[in-house]
Design a protein around this motif. Sequence first.
Motif, PDB file in Angstrom:
ATOM      1  N   PHE A  68       0.823  -1.201   0.000  1.00 13.95           N
ATOM      2  CA  PHE A  68       0.000   0.000   0.000  1.00 13.95           C
ATOM      3  C   PHE A  68       0.856   1.249   0.000  1.00 13.95           C
ATOM      4  O   PHE A  68       1.694   1.438   0.862  1.00 13.95           O
ATOM      5  N   ASP A  99       5.582 -11.099   2.465  1.00 19.83           N
ATOM      6  CA  ASP A  99       4.828  -9.903   2.807  1.00 19.83           C
ATOM      7  C   ASP A  99       4.178  -9.257   1.593  1.00 19.83           C
ATOM      8  O   ASP A  99       3.176  -8.590   1.713  1.00 19.83           O
ATOM      9  N   ARG A 107       2.897 -10.888  -0.743  1.00 16.86           N
ATOM     10  CA  ARG A 107       1.821 -11.818  -1.142  1.00 16.86           C
ATOM     11  C   ARG A 107       1.663 -11.865  -2.663  1.00 16.86           C
ATOM     12  O   ARG A 107       0.619 -11.555  -3.219  1.00 16.86           O
ATOM     13  N   ARG A 119      -1.927 -10.722  11.240  1.00 11.03           N
ATOM     14  CA  ARG A 119      -0.812 -10.197  10.447  1.00 11.03           C
ATOM     15  C   ARG A 119      -1.233  -9.974   9.000  1.00 11.03           C
ATOM     16  O   ARG A 119      -0.954  -8.925   8.413  1.00 11.03           O
ATOM     17  N   LEU A 178      -1.420  -6.481   6.902  1.00  2.92           N
ATOM     18  CA  LEU A 178      -0.762  -6.265   5.607  1.00  2.92           C
ATOM     19  C   LEU A 178      -1.763  -5.792   4.568  1.00  2.92           C
ATOM     20  O   LEU A 178      -1.447  -4.989   3.696  1.00  2.92           O
ATOM     21  N   ALA A 179      -2.990  -6.297   4.648  1.00  2.00           N
ATOM     22  CA  ALA A 179      -4.019  -5.940   3.676  1.00  2.00           C
ATOM     23  C   ALA A 179      -4.775  -4.690   4.115  1.00  2.00           C
ATOM     24  O   ALA A 179      -5.722  -4.283   3.448  1.00  2.00           O
ATOM     25  N   ARG A 180      -4.346  -4.081   5.209  1.00  2.00           N
ATOM     26  CA  ARG A 180      -4.986  -2.881   5.760  1.00  2.00           C
ATOM     27  C   ARG A 180      -6.479  -3.112   6.005  1.00  2.00           C
ATOM     28  O   ARG A 180      -7.326  -2.309   5.634  1.00  2.00           O
TER      29      ARG A 180
END
Lengths: 539, 95
Positions: free
Chosen positions: A124, A314, A316, B10, B14-16
């Motif tokens: 992000f 991280d 992904r 977690r 990471l995906a907010r």
Amino acid sequence: MSRGWIPAFAGMTFTLPARQAGPIVLPSGASAIKIYPEKVLAMQWEIVIGLEVHAQLSTQSKIFSGASTAFGAAPNAEACGVDLALPGVLPVLNRGAVDRAIKLGLAVGGKINSPSIFARKNYFYPDLPKGYQISQYELPVVEGGSVRIQVRQDGEEREKMIRLVRAHLEEDAGKSLHEDFHGMTGIDLNRAGTPLLEIVSEPDMRSSAEAVVYAKTLHSLVRWIGICDGNMQEGSFRCDANVSVRHQGADRLGTRCEIKNLNSFRFLEKAIDYEARRQIEILEDGGTIQQQTRLYDPDKDETRAMRSKEDAQDYRYFPDPDLLPLEISGSWIAEVKSGLPELPQQMRTRFERDYGLSAYDASTLTADRDIAGYYEAVVDKLPSDPKLCANWVMGDISGYLNDQGKFFDNCPLSPSQLAQLLTRIKDGTISGKIAKEVFRQMWTKVREQSATWKSRNSELEENLADQIIEAQGLKQISDSGALEKLVGEVIAANSKSVEEYKAGKEKAFNALVGQVMKAAKGKANPAQVNEILKKKLAD
Amino acid sequence: MSLSLDDVKRVANLARIEVSEQEANTALAQLSGIFSLIQQMQAVDTSTIQPMSHAQDVMQRLRPDVVTEIDQRELFQSVAPQVEAGLYLVPKVIE
């Protein structure tokens, strides 16, 4: 040995041997200690470097959209719906970007994967509106391959092979502007979606100097095959350096730090030197290196931590469902191959073989396509002496171009104009010394026309060298009758030197040659003068 | 492979995605169910089968390298919350 000294030294040792042939002598009390840079290093630390280079591909449109990639547009004027990640848009792959990736793959002797897969790299950041970057993870377009570089070791030119891991296609992100917008960040997405080829090397480099040579070689290669304009100020060619250190002879790699976004060769060299020194100091103090992403600050000449390195999980990564597997057929590869120019490595070998040039000359003359093309055009006109052509192209012309910040593609003097001047040296019309003067005048003349050799109708000025030689009477006196007369006069006027010579003083002979040359205003052929003088003195 | 509550949190971070304790537990149960299905599939011998990267057995179509988009900044920025000097403004980003 004092600790403050070694780390500072160890970071520099690789660049030293080129400049420092002999030992470094350090005073230590009564006696001096001799330290050979290479040996200090052998007992000490080895620097291990791998580079990731982002080459911006020279396409007209973006990698997944039809927006323009032209540099310098008004903010967001070149950001279309796909680049902005508006709902409902889909990426469509640009054939031109794949073409260029294949070119690189063929040029480095890598394997072209088919199918090749696009993946989403998730993170992000506001300059990445989709929340992921389309990149490649498994099955990049190019796997393997190598780049040969010329390194200097112990004062000798040597070839070293830097292996490549892969080269993959991906999209660039936008730009964040952190100036004050009422406490907010401004986003320009013009660069979002610009095609990049990320070229990843194995950790095969052992000094900042080697890393710079590799980066320069790759920079020259991408421009040579026409896939990237190489403009570093505009960010078209950016390097990330992975740097680690280990004890010489250790087989395991040390923990590495990645230095991001080095956009000049000088910064690349300085950042690696600083980073290696920093790591060595930590290790010698008994500390450990933390894997990190670091930024180089050119003003302070140091690197500093940016963020802890995310590991691959991280991000992904997963195959992008919006893009199907890319098929690269054998006929497509063959088509790209047939369009590839002769590569610098091949040309270098040919120059050494066909023109009898040294490895150094051949590599200088193939530094880019413009100098190579210019040189070949000169040799084409004067095939009998490729070495003389090489000396002038690398020496005088390069020097004059450098002074004016110009390159060979916009050199004002044409290859045939130079070739004529060199022909006049060869056929004895002028001496090498006079040629320098003629060259200076030719250069002034063509510069006034403010055109390049490619844009000028060169037919008119083909015989510029002859015009200058003729107009100023710079022709060598080759008429032996006239020369004999001159020599006779000099002998008559310098009886002292003549006596000394006859008494066995060789120096006196040189003084006489000098007198003849002076009388001839530099236009006599020295070899001919020697011969006539010897003959006359023997009488 | 068994999934822990920490793993779920977690990944959410990471995906907010903001998840409550209860939602995290629900997600853990659901994800674990999916994982057990995957485990079942992994028992099948696939050593001779080429991995699939897309559900459709077709290849990517390509477009020619031509600029087809015109500048529509005004239109796009008309729906943006805040713009200035042609830039999209977003909350300050600090590394």
